[in-house]
Design an enzyme around this catalytic site. Structure first.
Site, PDB file in Angstrom:
ATOM      1  N   LYS A  71      20.516  -4.079  33.163  1.00 39.81           N
ATOM      2  CA  LYS A  71      19.484  -3.678  33.792  1.00 39.81           C
ATOM      3  C   LYS A  71      18.066  -3.833  33.233  1.00 39.81           C
ATOM      4  CE  LYS A  71      22.148  -0.098  36.590  1.00 39.81           C
ATOM      5  NZ  LYS A  71      22.156   1.151  37.123  1.00 39.81           N
ATOM      6  N   ASN A 155      21.638  15.735  24.177  1.00 38.39           N
ATOM      7  CA  ASN A 155      22.442  14.328  23.891  1.00 38.39           C
ATOM      8  C   ASN A 155      23.259  14.450  22.463  1.00 38.39           C
ATOM      9  OD1 ASN A 155      23.159  11.986  24.916  1.00 38.39           O
ATOM     10  ND2 ASN A 155      21.936  10.912  23.195  1.00 38.39           N
TER      11      ASN A 155
HETATM   12  P1  ATR Z   1      25.488   5.170  31.117  1.00 38.76           P
HETATM   13  O1  ATR Z   1      24.872   3.595  31.469  1.00 38.76           O
HETATM   14  O2  ATR Z   1      26.586   5.499  31.931  1.00 38.76           O
HETATM   15  O3  ATR Z   1      24.446   6.248  30.960  1.00 38.76           O
HETATM   16  P2  ATR Z   1      25.598   4.826  28.338  1.00 38.76           P
HETATM   17  O4  ATR Z   1      24.695   4.249  28.292  1.00 38.76           O
HETATM   18  O5  ATR Z   1      26.786   4.170  27.414  1.00 38.76           O
HETATM   19  O6  ATR Z   1      26.376   4.771  29.603  1.00 38.76           O
HETATM   20  O7  ATR Z   1      25.522   6.489  27.708  1.00 38.76           O
HETATM   21  C1  ATR Z   1      26.491   7.276  27.781  1.00 38.76           C
HETATM   22  C2  ATR Z   1      26.140   8.450  27.497  1.00 38.76           C
HETATM   23  O8  ATR Z   1      27.186   9.735  27.520  1.00 38.76           O
HETATM   24  C3  ATR Z   1      25.288   8.869  26.334  1.00 38.76           C
HETATM   25  O9  ATR Z   1      24.232   9.985  26.677  1.00 38.76           O
HETATM   26  C4  ATR Z   1      26.242   9.122  25.093  1.00 38.76           C
HETATM   27  O10 ATR Z   1      25.805   9.755  23.987  1.00 38.76           O
HETATM   28  P3  ATR Z   1      25.058   9.200  22.761  1.00 38.76           P
HETATM   29  O11 ATR Z   1      23.774   8.736  23.197  1.00 38.76           O
HETATM   30  O12 ATR Z   1      25.257   9.993  21.876  1.00 38.76           O
HETATM   31  O13 ATR Z   1      26.209   7.989  22.538  1.00 38.76           O
HETATM   32  C5  ATR Z   1      27.159  10.134  25.980  1.00 38.76           C
HETATM   33  N1  ATR Z   1      28.452  10.207  25.507  1.00 38.76           N
HETATM   34  C6  ATR Z   1      29.329   9.290  25.766  1.00 38.76           C
HETATM   35  N2  ATR Z   1      30.464   9.590  25.072  1.00 38.76           N
HETATM   36  C7  ATR Z   1      30.160  11.073  24.579  1.00 38.76           C
HETATM   37  C8  ATR Z   1      31.205  12.193  23.938  1.00 38.76           C
HETATM   38  N3  ATR Z   1      32.318  11.792  23.688  1.00 38.76           N
HETATM   39  N4  ATR Z   1      30.417  13.183  23.697  1.00 38.76           N
HETATM   40  C9  ATR Z   1      29.301  13.611  24.255  1.00 38.76           C
HETATM   41  N5  ATR Z   1      28.389  12.671  24.899  1.00 38.76           N
HETATM   42  C10 ATR Z   1      28.911  11.276  25.013  1.00 38.76           C
END
Ligand code: ATR
Length: 282
Positions: A71, A155
């Site tokens: 994107k 976050n």
């Molecule tokens: P998307 O495009 O769906 O937003 P992404 O860019 O991979 O996917 O982002 C995923 C989000 O979910 C992020 O905010 C991530 O937190 P981090 O920035 O700390 O990685 C969050 N996320 C993913 N797995 C997580 C977990 N187990 N606990 C808490 N937050 C999580």
């Protein structure tokens, strides 16, 4: 579906694209509205984005959706960009114009439509957004442009969220466990992490009732499962809840209008919802 020499070709580029619902949605719109378009998935690796955009243009493709992880990476290969997409810093939609593609972002519009459907007026209100990934960009933009007074961004990686959103006026970034700092009662919450997405349906980014006491309405942008654990917990604590299906559908409705000039009717939207509900249960 009839495909003939007049069919306008639409599609989606991303990696992966196999699980995307966009082909189902756009082909349902075409059928419901009697418009001669055909929409196909195109798996495109990061190193091939430029070739894919130029090749699509050369092939006469009318419009493309762009999904993860392209994107932002696609932007240098556009000839024009809509101001809202430029502000968000991401495009999910390329529309054919003379000489090249113009980029748009309809994710924020899809989220705003979701707010309208649940009667969530965030103007002058404090909001909470969980997550700072790709999906969060458009949601934060939608909240601020809908007049939110303040957005608390929580976050897991607070540093990452601070570097992305910390400089924005009216935004305060915290780590996920710092929800005790958020004021109590009446906030709107947008759940934008990937936690709780199928098959990890037992997970929730936050489970403490002390968090849910702070919010009165919540949108989880996940739509599979239909009710996430986060939504179930919010509901148990007296919150109004809704999932992300309308965001998915309305970003596609807006994209279809940009691609073809045709609005999608209520009938077309209902048909798309039936298809998505059926597909997400298989
Ligand atoms: P998307 O495009 O769906 O937003 P992404 O860019 O991979 O996917 O982002 C995923 C989000 O979910 C992020 O905010 C991530 O937190 P981090 O920035 O700390 O990685 C969050 N996320 C993913 N797995 C997580 C977990 N187990 N606990 C808490 N937050 C999580």
């Amino acid at each position: 579906m009839k495909v003939d020499g007049h069919s306008l070709v639409l599609g989606i580029i991303g990696d992966p694209v196999k699980h995307s619902f966009s082909p189902l949605l756009h082909n349902a719109f075409a059928e419901a509205e009697g418009v001669n378009t055909v929409y196909v998935p195109f798996p495109v690796k990061r190193e091939d984005i430029e070739a894919a955009v130029r090749g699509a243009y050369a092939l006469g493709i009318q419009g493309l959706n762009v999904t993860v992880p392209h994107k932002e990476a696609v932007i240098p290969y556009l000839t024009d960009i809509d101001p809202m997409a430029a502000e968000i810093g991401a495009v999910n939609c390329l529309v054919r114009t003379d000489g090249g593609y113009k980029g748009y972002n309809t994710d924020a519009l899809g989220f705003i439509r979701t707010l309208e459907l649940i009667g969530a007026d965030v103007k002058g209100k404090e909001c909470v957004m969980l997550g700072a990934g790709g999906a969060a960009n458009a949601v934060l933009h939608a909240l601020l442009n809908s007049g939110a007074q303040k957005v608390w961004v929580l976050n897991r990686s607070a540093d990452k969220a601070k570097s992305k959103f910390g400089h924005i006026d009216k935004v305060e970034v915290l780590s996920m466990d710092e929800y005790g700092k958020i004021p109590e009662g009446g906030l709107f919450c947008a759940q934008c992490t990937s936690v709780g997405l199928s098959p990890d349906v037992e997970k929730s980014p936050i489970a403490d009732p002390a968090f849910f006491k702070r919010i009165e309405k919540a949108v989880d942008i996940i739509y599979s499962p239909e009710k996430t654990r986060f939504m179930a917990l919010a509901e148990e604590n007296g919150c109004a809840i809704v999932n992300g299906i309308n965001m998915l559908i309305y970003q596609a409705v807006e994209a279809y209008k940009l691609f073809t000039g045709h609005s999608v009717s209520v009938n077309g939207i209902d048909r798309a919802k039936e298809i998505i509900n059926g597909a997400s249960h298989t």
